[in-house]
Design a protein around this motif. Structure first.
Motif, short mmCIF file in Angstrom:
data_model
loop_
_atom_site.label_atom_id
_atom_site.label_comp_id
_atom_site.label_asym_id
_atom_site.label_seq_id
_atom_site.Cartn_x
_atom_site.Cartn_y
_atom_site.Cartn_z
N VAL A 1 0.82 -1.21 0.00
CA VAL A 1 0.00 0.00 0.00
C VAL A 1 0.86 1.27 0.00
CG1 VAL A 1 -0.30 0.20 2.50
CG2 VAL A 1 -2.11 0.97 0.97
N VAL A 2 2.09 1.18 0.45
CA VAL A 2 2.97 2.35 0.46
C VAL A 2 3.55 2.61 -0.93
CG1 VAL A 2 5.09 3.34 1.44
CG2 VAL A 2 3.52 2.04 2.90
N GLU A 3 3.89 1.56 -1.66
CA GLU A 3 4.57 1.70 -2.95
C GLU A 3 3.65 1.55 -4.16
OE1 GLU A 3 7.75 2.58 -3.32
OE2 GLU A 3 8.02 2.65 -1.15
N ASP A 4 2.68 0.65 -4.10
CA ASP A 4 1.82 0.36 -5.24
C ASP A 4 0.72 1.42 -5.38
OD1 ASP A 4 3.28 -1.94 -5.60
OD2 ASP A 4 1.80 -3.25 -4.66
N PRO A 5 0.25 1.64 -6.61
CA PRO A 5 -0.88 2.56 -6.78
C PRO A 5 -2.11 2.02 -6.05
CG PRO A 5 0.01 1.85 -8.91
CD PRO A 5 0.70 1.05 -7.86
N SER B 1 4.71 4.06 10.25
CA SER B 1 4.85 5.35 10.92
C SER B 1 3.93 6.37 10.24
CB SER B 1 6.31 5.83 10.87
OG SER B 1 6.72 5.99 9.53
N ASN B 2 3.84 7.54 10.80
CA ASN B 2 2.89 8.54 10.31
C ASN B 2 3.15 9.01 8.88
OD1 ASN B 2 1.43 8.45 12.67
ND2 ASN B 2 2.50 10.19 13.59
N ALA B 3 4.40 9.16 8.48
CA ALA B 3 4.71 9.66 7.14
C ALA B 3 4.17 8.74 6.04
CB ALA B 3 6.21 9.88 6.98
N PRO B 4 4.42 7.42 6.08
CA PRO B 4 3.85 6.56 5.05
C PRO B 4 2.32 6.52 5.09
CG PRO B 4 5.63 5.41 6.18
CD PRO B 4 5.37 6.68 6.92
N ILE B 5 1.75 6.58 6.28
CA ILE B 5 0.28 6.59 6.39
C ILE B 5 -0.28 7.82 5.70
CG2 ILE B 5 -1.65 6.81 7.98
CD1 ILE B 5 0.00 5.10 9.97
N SER B 6 0.32 8.97 5.95
CA SER B 6 -0.13 10.22 5.32
C SER B 6 0.00 10.16 3.81
CB SER B 6 0.66 11.40 5.86
OG SER B 6 0.41 11.58 7.23
N ALA B 7 1.08 9.56 3.32
CA ALA B 7 1.29 9.44 1.88
C ALA B 7 0.23 8.56 1.24
CB ALA B 7 2.69 8.90 1.59
N VAL B 8 -0.11 7.45 1.90
CA VAL B 8 -1.13 6.54 1.37
C VAL B 8 -2.49 7.25 1.35
CG1 VAL B 8 -2.40 4.41 1.78
CG2 VAL B 8 0.08 4.46 2.06
N ILE B 9 -2.84 7.90 2.43
CA ILE B 9 -4.13 8.58 2.51
C ILE B 9 -4.24 9.67 1.44
CG2 ILE B 9 -5.54 10.12 3.94
CD1 ILE B 9 -4.60 8.42 6.36
#
Length: 56
Positions: free
Chosen positions: A24-28, A45-53
């Protein structure tokens, strides 16, 4: 996790439901009505979660 997805595909068949294994972090993130990721986010961590959202 792929085994759980395979089981869900067999037991929860519906023409409008699709179970996928993905990074979910790397794939569309596919276009969808619902994405269940709460058990995934607890491991990030919060940074990858924010990026996914932001991509949803």
């Amino acid at each position: 996790m792929p085994e759980l997805i395979d089981c869900s595909r067999k037991t929860d068949k519906h023409p409008d439901v699709d179970f996928q294994v993905m990074d979910v972090v790397e794939d569309p993130v596919p276009e969808s009505d619902v994405v269940f990721v709460c058990l995934v986010f607890q491991h990030l961590s919060n940074a990858p979660i924010s990026a996914v959202i932001a991509r949803m």
